[in-house]
Write an enzyme that holds these catalytic residues in place. Sequence first.
Site, short mmCIF file in Angstrom:
data_model
loop_
_atom_site.label_atom_id
_atom_site.label_comp_id
_atom_site.label_asym_id
_atom_site.label_seq_id
_atom_site.Cartn_x
_atom_site.Cartn_y
_atom_site.Cartn_z
N ARG A 185 -11.32 -38.94 -6.49
CA ARG A 185 -10.77 -38.40 -5.26
C ARG A 185 -11.91 -37.87 -4.39
O ARG A 185 -13.01 -37.65 -4.87
CB ARG A 185 -9.80 -37.26 -5.56
CG ARG A 185 -8.53 -37.70 -6.27
CD ARG A 185 -7.77 -36.48 -6.80
NE ARG A 185 -7.43 -35.55 -5.74
CZ ARG A 185 -7.04 -34.29 -5.96
NH1 ARG A 185 -6.97 -33.82 -7.18
NH2 ARG A 185 -6.72 -33.49 -4.95
N SER A 238 -11.88 -34.90 -2.74
CA SER A 238 -11.92 -33.44 -2.61
C SER A 238 -13.26 -32.90 -3.14
O SER A 238 -13.92 -33.53 -3.97
CB SER A 238 -10.77 -32.79 -3.37
OG SER A 238 -11.01 -32.83 -4.77
N LYS A 283 -5.26 -32.40 -16.03
CA LYS A 283 -3.90 -31.87 -15.76
C LYS A 283 -3.17 -32.71 -14.71
O LYS A 283 -1.95 -32.66 -14.63
CB LYS A 283 -3.97 -30.41 -15.32
CG LYS A 283 -4.57 -30.15 -13.97
CD LYS A 283 -4.61 -28.65 -13.68
CE LYS A 283 -5.26 -28.35 -12.34
NZ LYS A 283 -4.50 -28.86 -11.19
N ASP A 284 -3.91 -33.49 -13.90
CA ASP A 284 -3.27 -34.34 -12.88
C ASP A 284 -2.86 -35.70 -13.42
O ASP A 284 -2.16 -36.45 -12.73
CB ASP A 284 -4.23 -34.57 -11.70
CG ASP A 284 -4.52 -33.31 -10.91
OD1 ASP A 284 -3.66 -32.41 -10.91
OD2 ASP A 284 -5.61 -33.23 -10.30
N THR A 336 0.98 -19.41 -4.77
CA THR A 336 0.76 -20.45 -5.78
C THR A 336 1.56 -21.69 -5.41
O THR A 336 2.64 -21.57 -4.84
CB THR A 336 1.15 -20.00 -7.20
OG1 THR A 336 1.00 -21.10 -8.11
CG2 THR A 336 2.59 -19.51 -7.28
N LEU A 392 4.84 -24.62 -9.96
CA LEU A 392 6.10 -24.09 -10.49
C LEU A 392 5.90 -23.46 -11.86
O LEU A 392 6.63 -22.53 -12.22
CB LEU A 392 7.14 -25.21 -10.57
CG LEU A 392 7.59 -25.83 -9.25
CD1 LEU A 392 8.68 -26.86 -9.50
CD2 LEU A 392 8.07 -24.77 -8.26
N ARG A 393 4.95 -23.96 -12.63
CA ARG A 393 4.65 -23.39 -13.95
C ARG A 393 4.19 -21.94 -13.81
O ARG A 393 4.69 -21.03 -14.49
CB ARG A 393 3.57 -24.23 -14.64
CG ARG A 393 3.03 -23.60 -15.93
CD ARG A 393 1.81 -24.36 -16.44
NE ARG A 393 0.74 -24.43 -15.45
CZ ARG A 393 -0.12 -23.44 -15.21
NH1 ARG A 393 -0.03 -22.30 -15.88
NH2 ARG A 393 -1.06 -23.57 -14.30
N ARG A 394 3.22 -21.73 -12.91
CA ARG A 394 2.74 -20.36 -12.69
C ARG A 394 3.85 -19.49 -12.11
O ARG A 394 4.05 -18.35 -12.54
CB ARG A 394 1.53 -20.39 -11.74
CG ARG A 394 0.30 -21.03 -12.35
CD ARG A 394 -0.79 -21.25 -11.31
NE ARG A 394 -1.98 -21.84 -11.93
CZ ARG A 394 -2.84 -22.62 -11.30
NH1 ARG A 394 -2.66 -22.93 -10.02
NH2 ARG A 394 -3.90 -23.11 -11.93
N ARG A 431 -0.70 -24.42 0.07
CA ARG A 431 -1.30 -25.74 -0.10
C ARG A 431 -2.64 -25.79 0.62
O ARG A 431 -3.03 -24.86 1.29
CB ARG A 431 -0.37 -26.84 0.48
CG ARG A 431 0.91 -27.08 -0.28
CD ARG A 431 0.74 -27.70 -1.65
NE ARG A 431 -0.23 -28.77 -1.74
CZ ARG A 431 -0.01 -30.04 -1.42
NH1 ARG A 431 1.18 -30.41 -0.97
NH2 ARG A 431 -0.95 -30.95 -1.55
N GLY A 432 -3.31 -26.93 0.53
CA GLY A 432 -4.61 -27.10 1.14
C GLY A 432 -5.70 -27.08 0.10
O GLY A 432 -5.47 -26.74 -1.07
N ASN A 433 -6.91 -27.46 0.50
CA ASN A 433 -8.01 -27.44 -0.46
C ASN A 433 -8.39 -25.99 -0.76
O ASN A 433 -7.87 -25.05 -0.15
CB ASN A 433 -9.20 -28.27 0.05
CG ASN A 433 -9.81 -27.71 1.32
OD1 ASN A 433 -9.88 -26.50 1.51
ND2 ASN A 433 -10.26 -28.59 2.20
N ARG A 476 -7.27 -22.42 1.11
CA ARG A 476 -6.45 -21.40 0.44
C ARG A 476 -7.15 -20.04 0.46
O ARG A 476 -6.52 -19.00 0.72
CB ARG A 476 -6.15 -21.81 -1.00
CG ARG A 476 -5.32 -23.07 -1.12
CD ARG A 476 -4.98 -23.36 -2.57
NE ARG A 476 -4.52 -24.73 -2.73
CZ ARG A 476 -3.84 -25.18 -3.78
NH1 ARG A 476 -3.55 -24.35 -4.76
NH2 ARG A 476 -3.47 -26.43 -3.86
N CYS A 488 3.62 -32.43 -13.83
CA CYS A 488 2.85 -31.21 -13.59
C CYS A 488 3.64 -30.22 -12.76
O CYS A 488 3.26 -29.06 -12.63
CB CYS A 488 1.52 -31.54 -12.91
SG CYS A 488 1.68 -32.23 -11.26
#
Length: 321
Positions: free
Chosen positions: A17, A19, A89-90, A136, A139-141, A158-160, A164, A251
């Site tokens: 990616r 990023s 994790k992705d 955040t 949803l897990r957190r 959201r955002g990089n 954030r 995720c």
Amino acid sequence: MTATTSSGSKIVRIGTRKSNLAMVQTHWVRDELQKHFPDHQFEIEAMSTQGDKILDVALSKIGDKGLFTKELELGLLNQDVDLAVHSLKDLPTQLPEGLMLGCVTSRENPADALVLNEKYQGYTIQTLPEGAVVGTSSLRRLAQLRYHYPYLEFKDVRGNLNTRLKKLDNGDYDALVLAVAGLQRLGMGDRVSQAIPSAVSLHAVGQGALGIECREGDSRILDLLKAIEDPDTRDCTLAERSFLRELEGGCQVPIGVNSFIEGEQLTLTGMVASLDGQQLLKDTVSSDRAEHEKIGYDLAQLVREQGAQAILDEIFAQVER
């Protein structure tokens, strides 16, 4: 169909990616491979994924299967690149036909990080005052923090990473919950106000580790990847992914884990929570590390017996609606 390549080429093309974090991780992989194989030429091919392009919608509302991986996987299948570097994790637990998880590298601290606005410096997640706004996109957190701290206010972000953090520093949020590993890899470890204890927030499956995907049967690439694999991280994350796969979670489902190895014993703790944080089910399984797939499977059955399936069915029904 099994994808292979018989090329004896010394050029290896690495997909990633675009990023900042993805590029830092991919440069690390390239440099490690270059150290082991100085006679090879490693080239980086950066791509934009769907998850990079959609920044104004909550991840849970987009549909997350392959959100950050699909374009890279197409590059592999089309033989435009030879391997793809992912934050593990992705990476979905079910990979496209013809592709495989070729390697898992050593893991950074997998914990979630509390990052505070300056007015709350010195606080922890346990001491933040009622009504403090915590950002955040996970949803897990969110589910775990709602369970432990229902008096806090939670808001999607959201955002990089830089975007954030700017929102945090401008006062749009009092705190953010991010990954310790991502901040450390970007040289921002000083922004971590607290590594949130696993008793409060179990981390995402694969968090802190890099997963390198390649074509099945591509012996040339698999032989190179052996040099940078970390066996402990591999076994722990394969157990975690087995747990997630058995519960059919992505995720963006409130599923968390923690794992460690002592001697030849692998211990995996897993959690399933309701979106509102009202229910949180947790259990632990320990066994020989060679049984990592079975450990994840057995743990999934234990939390199912506690009622996890009803929680997950309700979440899946909400997503479909």
